[in-house]
Scaffold this motif. Structure first.
Motif, PDB file in Angstrom:
ATOM      1  N   PHE A1128       0.826  -1.203   0.000  1.00 38.09           N
ATOM      2  CA  PHE A1128       0.000   0.000   0.000  1.00 38.09           C
ATOM      3  C   PHE A1128       0.864   1.258   0.000  1.00 38.09           C
ATOM      4  N   LEU A1129       1.914   1.269   0.839  1.00 34.32           N
ATOM      5  CA  LEU A1129       2.808   2.426   0.871  1.00 34.32           C
ATOM      6  C   LEU A1129       3.520   2.620  -0.458  1.00 34.32           C
ATOM      7  N   GLU A1130       3.901   1.535  -1.098  1.00 30.16           N
ATOM      8  CA  GLU A1130       4.564   1.657  -2.397  1.00 30.16           C
ATOM      9  C   GLU A1130       3.644   2.327  -3.410  1.00 30.16           C
ATOM     10  N   VAL A1131       2.375   1.950  -3.415  1.00 31.52           N
ATOM     11  CA  VAL A1131       1.427   2.549  -4.347  1.00 31.52           C
ATOM     12  C   VAL A1131       1.218   4.025  -4.023  1.00 31.52           C
ATOM     13  N   LEU A1132       1.121   4.331  -2.745  1.00 33.24           N
ATOM     14  CA  LEU A1132       0.920   5.729  -2.353  1.00 33.24           C
ATOM     15  C   LEU A1132       2.100   6.593  -2.793  1.00 33.24           C
ATOM     16  N   PHE A1133       3.313   6.150  -2.521  1.00 34.77           N
ATOM     17  CA  PHE A1133       4.482   6.957  -2.874  1.00 34.77           C
ATOM     18  C   PHE A1133       4.689   7.003  -4.382  1.00 34.77           C
ATOM     19  N   SER A1134       4.150   6.044  -5.084  1.00 29.14           N
ATOM     20  CA  SER A1134       4.316   6.026  -6.538  1.00 29.14           C
ATOM     21  C   SER A1134       3.301   6.927  -7.237  1.00 29.14           C
ATOM     22  N   SER A1135       2.040   6.843  -6.829  1.00 30.88           N
ATOM     23  CA  SER A1135       0.984   7.530  -7.578  1.00 30.88           C
ATOM     24  C   SER A1135       0.270   8.622  -6.790  1.00 30.88           C
ATOM     25  N   HIS A1136       0.401   8.614  -5.472  1.00 32.78           N
ATOM     26  CA  HIS A1136      -0.347   9.574  -4.651  1.00 32.78           C
ATOM     27  C   HIS A1136       0.554  10.149  -3.574  1.00 32.78           C
ATOM     28  N   MET A1149       6.802  11.219   9.428  1.00 42.28           N
ATOM     29  CA  MET A1149       8.003  10.554   9.930  1.00 42.28           C
ATOM     30  C   MET A1149       7.722   9.111  10.327  1.00 42.28           C
ATOM     31  N   HIS A1150       6.538   8.852  10.859  1.00 43.51           N
ATOM     32  CA  HIS A1150       6.176   7.477  11.214  1.00 43.51           C
ATOM     33  C   HIS A1150       6.154   6.583   9.975  1.00 43.51           C
ATOM     34  N   ILE A1151       5.548   7.089   8.911  1.00 42.25           N
ATOM     35  CA  ILE A1151       5.439   6.282   7.690  1.00 42.25           C
ATOM     36  C   ILE A1151       6.809   6.070   7.048  1.00 42.25           C
ATOM     37  N   VAL A1152       7.588   7.140   6.926  1.00 40.60           N
ATOM     38  CA  VAL A1152       8.913   7.006   6.321  1.00 40.60           C
ATOM     39  C   VAL A1152       9.810   6.148   7.209  1.00 40.60           C
ATOM     40  N   GLY A1153       9.657   6.275   8.516  1.00 43.67           N
ATOM     41  CA  GLY A1153      10.426   5.421   9.421  1.00 43.67           C
ATOM     42  C   GLY A1153      10.086   3.955   9.253  1.00 43.67           C
ATOM     43  N   SER A1172      11.506   1.204  -3.480  1.00 45.47           N
ATOM     44  CA  SER A1172      10.785   1.946  -4.509  1.00 45.47           C
ATOM     45  C   SER A1172      10.094   3.167  -3.924  1.00 45.47           C
ATOM     46  N   ALA A1173       9.485   2.999  -2.738  1.00 50.08           N
ATOM     47  CA  ALA A1173       8.809   4.131  -2.103  1.00 50.08           C
ATOM     48  C   ALA A1173       9.809   5.226  -1.724  1.00 50.08           C
ATOM     49  N   VAL A1174      10.943   4.834  -1.152  1.00 51.38           N
ATOM     50  CA  VAL A1174      11.970   5.813  -0.785  1.00 51.38           C
ATOM     51  C   VAL A1174      12.506   6.523  -2.030  1.00 51.38           C
ATOM     52  N   ASP A1175      12.677   5.770  -3.107  1.00 51.47           N
ATOM     53  CA  ASP A1175      13.170   6.364  -4.343  1.00 51.47           C
ATOM     54  C   ASP A1175      12.199   7.423  -4.854  1.00 51.47           C
ATOM     55  N   ASN A1176      10.919   7.145  -4.817  1.00 52.96           N
ATOM     56  CA  ASN A1176       9.927   8.130  -5.275  1.00 52.96           C
ATOM     57  C   ASN A1176       9.953   9.384  -4.405  1.00 52.96           C
ATOM     58  N   LEU A1177      10.107   9.185  -3.097  1.00 49.15           N
ATOM     59  CA  LEU A1177      10.168  10.331  -2.198  1.00 49.15           C
ATOM     60  C   LEU A1177      11.422  11.173  -2.459  1.00 49.15           C
ATOM     61  N   ALA A1178      12.572  10.511  -2.555  1.00 47.55           N
ATOM     62  CA  ALA A1178      13.824  11.234  -2.779  1.00 47.55           C
ATOM     63  C   ALA A1178      13.833  11.911  -4.150  1.00 47.55           C
ATOM     64  N   ALA A1179      13.279  11.235  -5.151  1.00 50.23           N
ATOM     65  CA  ALA A1179      13.225  11.822  -6.490  1.00 50.23           C
ATOM     66  C   ALA A1179      12.336  13.064  -6.499  1.00 50.23           C
ATOM     67  N   PHE A1180      11.232  13.021  -5.754  1.00 48.71           N
ATOM     68  CA  PHE A1180      10.354  14.195  -5.663  1.00 48.71           C
ATOM     69  C   PHE A1180      11.113  15.356  -5.019  1.00 48.71           C
TER      70      PHE A1180
END
Length: 1303
Positions: A1128-1136, A1149-1153, A1172-1180
């Motif tokens: 679910f987190l991967e989808v959120l960081f990818s598309s939402h 911070m809780h979610i990223v942690g 993948s989720a971290v990559d989307n966050l860092a890329a943003f």
């Protein structure tokens, strides 16, 4: 005052005496009388509340033995900032506390002692205190505390080189001068010494002198020193050969995820509350080294010291011939065994494999001469593989070996035989060696007179290994032939005398020995051996006797039948005139097997021991037997028919009676079950010797016709009166019907399947003559009729129902058989009338999970034809249920009738949805469901939120309904169906989430709440990633469907403690972290062989384990929760990602942690999702803040604020990623490389600081080399995130990782 060998350090309170003020956080329970020692100066770690204490202490090291002060001074002086005076009274209290830790029967008392003394093992400042305890303790428990604490300190902390050298030198002197120590203390100290040696192997040459130090012990006159020297070498080899924990964890995860989880999922779906699965896996103690570093140390040790240690073991064996007790001999032989068992090539041995324990040395490329003397003369070289081969042959030929047989200590001889077995597993076998080994058979009288059971069994195990020697290990065919002749002669002599075979274990092992002939030798080799005729006759007689002794040798027969099956399949390749004699013996064995099965039925089995109920045992017995039947198929089939016909006749006669003796019927049905299983096994294979394909089909038809006749009888007359006489409830009848289903499965694959439609003319011609079944369609009608009968008559036997549905699904999912089924009236009736009136098992709640398979099959048949009319008519029974439930008023919705109707309906719909594999078929179901019936789902979830029995099947249907597999959810460009479907999903999840969060927690929170939540997260992830909804429409038109469902999903995820989300990882760490409390075990167990751990950590907690709340939960549910959460987190960081960034900082911070925690997880898929989720966050961040204009969008502003509030967020994640890549064996390096680049280029300062941290953690002499590695990592890498740049960084990372890990 003190001699030069005595280290005495005095600190006083005045003048030349140092005064030290020590501050430390201590937790003290002042009410505990055991804690009174705190006030008297004893530095320990009590409980309850903290205070700060400043005390002036002095540290005294004194021992009245000659110890070189250079071994101690730096260790002691380095700790002068932590010194301690222990009064006699306080030290006695410490020793009493240690005794309680290891000996107390009160768990609370042990836990209190453990927490009190924990500081000695976790705080490096207490290392000097451990030395003081070793020097002054009077009880073995205090010594054990000090030793085990030092071991943990050395393992878990990076101690300075000088301190480790001092510890090493101190331990050697301590062992040499202390005198006799308790066994477990001595073992723990030796383990500590070997651990320090291993950790410092590459740091200083003095660590590598441990073999010389151990040899010095062997040169002493006392047996105690000799024992210590051998134990040091034993432990050193074990320590160097120890598989690191990281590897053990990865092996366990691989086993669970690749092998076990399908079974665990089945358990969860079937009867979660009634099953307990025990998985046994090897626990590896924490070695403290990364796997790669461990392997480098092991290889260096192998090349430099292992051969020398092996020579020492052989020399010791020779010197200890007169050892009266045999204790030292056992240690020397154990040392040889450990050397020969060393993991030479780093394969991380899997004990489940047949080759476990074999010597893994690369064989010589050159030809090996026949003469042992020439090998010794020609093969020279220091500490090489050649030396191993030479020394092994010397072991096999010198007089020492044969004298060893006469040692009267059985345990010593047992170990020696194990060594022999390992020696002969992988080395080239010289004729002299072979002759010497086979000559051991002549010592069988001595074996039996000394230790008839143990030694004979060990000898047979050795022979099993010997019989498995590969062809390539012989120098020529003549040597192999002579070896085979010796082996056959030895086995023949055992058969002639029967000596030792009265013991069951020996008997079983001997059957294994005969079974090995089928693996390594062809019939053409056997028949050319002199004495073959006598040998084959004795083996045949032995096989017949084994078959007759079914109650005693049932588990051993498999190996004998395997041998005979291999022999008969080799007949077509037999050349020459030498007779095989198989024509004479194989028919007798075939008849003997069938007779033995009947005898077993007549004698009776216990209900849980009957092979007819044990699928694996039945398969083992029947896998090889069909080859024997088809060898003389005419004879065998005639015997089977002749045997079956009178039994069939008796069964037919009883069908005409009004009453019958159930016990007599049970015996008849059991015999018929065996015959049906045998015929089914014969039909499974089509290989035959001496019989044409046409005649083979005719014989198959003859046997099949008898089974089909039996099927007509079994469902007629008294046998079909299931209501009055409950015949379908009888276990014997259920076994017979399961045998029929097995017969149909094998018959279908051979004569009805898609590949056999045009290749079975002779069979159907004969069946037409016998039964009037002239084609596939008529036979399929018989099969379907039996399927329908079972589904109608069996209401309580889940095994029969599941087996029946499995066969039905196989038929429906086949392209040709599925088309044929649609022509049958019986299938048309099933498709149109799938109600509980016609199939009573649908009404049984215990069979409710079988409904999904039933409707999955019906769905296959419905969608095989492109007919909307047929689809609607077939769905009529389900439509009636919908109408009934929709018309039920709310006041009556909480009744059992509604509950079970809703459960059944959801399971049925899920089966139908699973069968939709195309856009066309899914469209039929969607149009039928929406909008007419979607409201019922919302109504059901609203009324039954607190009942997982209802919500679980409802949510699982929804999860299947929104899954876009095979692109089945592809709507027209002008169709709003995707948006409408998502809105319904949103309503459903919001309704469930709102209500479930308002309910109080219960004991089984995983089953009550978490299971529903993970299914909701799965539904939402599939809907968000399904690619059939334009989510921008919702914001554009002010529709809150998306925002509401994301809000409630977030609330549900935040309602679960992160510890529970990660409980799957916690459970596995718990499984691998079990440590015995007994000091004797604690010292001995880490050095035990890998296989012993397998028994010690049989984990009954695999399905249930304790969470942070102390509840017992299902491991399967925990795994699914973990997977759903991170998906679910991967989808959120990818598309939402905007939704994530708009959260408050604490939530963000809780979610990223949690993503950082997921990166450290043991599941590669979860780790990749987090990456993948971290990559989307860092890329943003990089695209919108680092490289872009000052942030103007609300999302970018929020992210900048979050990072400003938590500046260490990105550096910590980047550090975690580098640690995983550099120091662990990660299987998803490509996935991890993506966020590493994104984070590294956000800020040059972040990357520079991390580089400095990593370099600081490495030895100083490595800094220059590692700095160059970091420079190469960013070589030709630009500050961008385009695909080409990412690929370049990934390539550089691979090289960087390799060069960084190589010393």
């Amino acid at each position: 005052m003190a001699s030069s060998g005595t280290a005495m350090l005095y600190y006083s309170l005045a003048g030349q005496i140092n005064t030290l003020s020590v501050e430390s956080d201590l937790f003290v329970n002042l009410d505990d009388p055991m804690m009174s020692c705190v006030h008297k100066g004893l530095w320990i770690h009590p409980l309850s509340f903290s205070f700060r204490v400043s005390c002036t202490v002095a540290f005294l090291i004194h021992k009245s033995i000659a110890i070189d002060h250079t071994h101690l001074n730096s260790w002691a002086i380095s700790q002068t900032h932590q010194v301690l005076v222990l009064s006699m009274e306080s030290f006695a209290q410490l020793e009493a506390l240690c005794e309680r830790l290891y000996n107390s029967q009160d768990s609370a008392e042990r836990a209190h002692a453990e927490n009190t003394l924990k500081c000695f093992s976790v705080n490096t400042d207490y290392i000097s205190q451990c030395q003081y305890i070793l020097d002054n303790a009077s009880t073995p428990y205090s010594l054990m505390l000090a030793s085990s604490s030092l071991l943990k300190q050395v393992t878990d902390h990076s101690l300075s080189l000088q301190l480790r050298l001092d510890i090493r030198n101190y331990l050697i002197n301590y062992l040499a001068t202390r005198g006799p120590l308790p066994h477990f203390v001595k073992a723990s100290l030796i383990l500590l010494l070997c651990r320090v040696t291993k950790f410092g192997w590459f740091d200083d040459d003095r660590f590598r002198e441990v073999v010389k130090e151990a040899t010095d012990f062997l040169s002493q006159a006392s047996s105690n020193h000799y024992e210590i020297g051998l134990k040091i070498l034993n432990q050193l080899v074990s320590e160097m050969n120890q598989i690191p924990r990281d590897i053990s964890v990865s092996l366990l995860i691989r086993k669970l995820l690749e092998i076990g989880w399908d079974f665990l999922c089945y358990i969860e779906d079937r009867r979660r509350d009634h099953w307990l699965v025990v998985f046994c896996w090897a626990k590896s103690p924490n070695t403290g080294l990364p796997p790669t570093h461990h392997r480098r140390v092991a290889c260096s040790f192998r090349d430099q010291s292992l051969f020398q240690i092996f020579q020492i073991s052989l020399t010791s064996l020779s010197q200890l011939k007169n050892d009266v007790t045999g204790r030292l001999q056992e240690l020397a032989l154990s040392l040889s065994l450990k050397c020969l068992s060393f993991d030479f090539v780093g394969t991380s041995i899997d004990e489940s494999s047949e080759e476990f324990g074999t010597i893994q040395i690369v064989l010589l490329q050159a030809n090996v001469c026949n003469s042992v003397d020439s090998i010794i003369l020609e093969l020279e070289g220091p500490a090489s593989i050649v030396d191993w081969l030479r020394e092994t042959i010397l072991v096999c030929t010198r007089e020492l070996v044969f004298k060893i047989f006469w040692v009267k200590d059985g345990g010593f001889v047992d170990n020696f035989l194990v060594v022999w077995r390992k020696i002969l597993s992988f080395y080239r076998v010289d004729l002299l060696v072979v002759s010497g080994w086979i000559g051991m058979l002549e010592l069988k009288d001595w074996f039996c007179s000394l230790h008839p059971c143990d030694l004979a069994l060990e000898a047979l195990e050795c022979l099993v290994r010997l019989a498995s020697v590969r062809r390539s290990l012989f120098t020529n065919d003549a040597a192999r032939s002579k070896f085979l002749a010796h082996l056959m002669t030895g086995t023949k002599e055992i058969l002639q005398t029967g000596r030792g075979l009265a013991d069951h274990d020996n008997y079983h092992e001997y059957c294994r020995l005969l079974g090995r002939f089928r693996v390594n030798y062809q019939l053409s080799e056997l028949v050319n051996v002199e004495g073959y005729s006598d040998w084959i006759q004795l083996v045949a007689e032995f096989t017949l006797k084994s078959l007759q002794s079914w109650q005693w040798a049932s588990s051993s027969v498999y190996y004998l039948l395997g041998l005979w099956s291999r022999l008969v399949t080799s007949v077509p390749y037999l050349k020459g005139e030498a007779p095989s004699l198989l024509d004479e013996f194989v028919p007798k064995i075939t008849e003997g097997f069938i007779t033995s099965r009947f005898n077993s039925v007549q004698a009776g089995f216990a209900d849980d021991d009957d092979p007819l109920d044990n699928v694996e045992l039945l398969q083992d017995q029947l896998d090889c037997f069909p080859y024997l039947c088809r060898f003389q198929y005419q004879t065998s089939s005639l015997y089977i028919i002749t045997t079956m016909e009178p039994i069939l006749q008796a069964y037919t006669e009883r069908a005409l009676l009004q009453t019958a003796d159930n016990s007599e019927l049970a015996v008849i049905e059991a015999k018929l079950s065996w015959i049906v299983h045998i015929i089914a096994a014969i039909l499974k294979i089509k290989q035959s010797t001496g019989c044409s394909v046409e005649s083979q089909e005719v014989l198959d038809a003859e046997l099949s016709a008898r089974v089909l006749q039996l099927i007509n009888v079994t469902d007629s007359g008294i046998h079909s009166q299931y209501v009055r006489y409950a015949r379908y409830g009888e276990l014997s009848k259920q076994r017979l019907d399961r045998a029929f289903l097995t017969f149909f499965q094998h018959f279908r694959k051979s004569y009805v399947g898609d590949q056999a439609v045009h290749s079975s003319k002779q069979l159907y011609a004969r069946l037409s003559e016998l039964l009037g079944l002239g084609d596939h369609l008529l036979l399929l009608n018989v099969i379907v009729s039996k399927i329908a009968t079972n589904l109608k008559c069996y209401t309580e036997s889940e095994e029969v129902i599941n087996h029946t549905l499995s066969l039905f699904l196989e038929l429906a999912s086949g392209y040709m058989t599925g088309k044929l089924l649609l022509k049958l009236d019986a299938v048309k009736f099933i498709v149109a009338n799938h109600t509980r009136e016609h199939f009573p098992f649908l009404e049984e709640y215990r069979s409710s999970r079988s409904r999904t398979t039933f409707y999955y099959t019906i769905g296959w048949l419905i969608f095989m034809e492109d007919s909307p009319v047929k689809f609607k008519s077939s769905m009529e029974p389900l439509l009636q249920v919908f109408v009934r439930l929709e018309s039920t008023p709310d006041s009556m919705y909480r009744t059992d009738a509604v509950k079970y109707a809703l459960i059944g309906l959801m399971r049925d719909l899920r089966g139908i949805a699973m069968a939709t594999n195309s856009r066309r078929t899914y469209g039929l179901l969607f149009d039928w469901m929406y909008p007419a019936h979607m409201a019922l789902l919302l109504k059901g979830i609203s009324h039954w939120t607190d009942t997982p029995e209802v919500t679980t099947p409802l949510l699982k249907f929804t999860a299947e309904f929104v899954l876009n597999k095979a692109q089945r959810l592809t709507f027209d460009s002008s169709s709003p169906n995707g948006i409408l479907l998502f809105r319904e999903v949103s309503k459903l999840i919001v309704a469930y989430g709102t209500r479930i969060l308002s309910l109080p927690n219960v004991a089984d929170i995983y089953g009550y709440k978490y299971k529903g939540i993970w299914i909701c997260l799965t539904i939402l992830s599939r809907a968000l990633a399904g690619n059939y909804v334009n989510f921008g429409v919702f914001e554009l038109y002010g529709d809150r469907a998306l925002s509401d469902v994301l809000d409630i999903a977030l609330k549900m995820t935040l309602s679960i403690p992160l510890a529970d989300v990660l409980a799957f990882r916690k459970a596995l760490c718990f499984i691998l972290g079990v440590t015995p409390k007994n000091p004797q075990l604690d010292s001995v167990l880490p050095g035990l062989p890998f296989g012993v751990w397998l028994v010690l950590v049989s984990i009954w907690l695999l399905l249930c384990f304790s969470t942070s709340n102390g509840k017992f939960v299902s491991l399967y549910v925990s795994l699914q929760l973990t997977r759903a959460y991170f998906a679910f987190l991967e989808v959120l960081f990818s598309s939402h990602i905007v939704f994530i960034l708009n959260m408050d900082t604490n939530t963000f911070m809780h979610i990223v942690g949690s993503l950082e925690s997921g990166l450290k997880g043991l599941d590669t898929n979860i780790s990749s999702q987090c990456a993948s989720a971290v990559d989307n966050l860092a890329a943003f961040y990089f695209n919108n803040i680092t490289m872009g204009e000052p942030p103007t969008s609300p999302a970018a502003i929020n992210l900048a604020r979050h990072i400003a509030d938590c500046p260490n967020l990105f550096p910590e994640i980047l550090k975690t990623l580098f640690e995983i890549v550099l120091f662990e064996d990660c299987g998803n390096q490509w996935s991890l490389s993506r966020p590493m680049l994104s984070l590294a280029i956000i800020s040059e300062q972040i990357f520079s600081d991390l580089k400095a941290q990593i370099l600081a953690s490495q030895p100083v002499d490595q800094h220059q080399r590692l700095a160059l590695c970091f420079d190469k990592l960013m070589e030709n890498v630009t500050r961008s995130l385009d695909s080409k740049n990412r690929d370049k960084f990934t390539q550089n990372l691979t090289v960087f990782r390799h060069e960084f890990r190589v010393k």
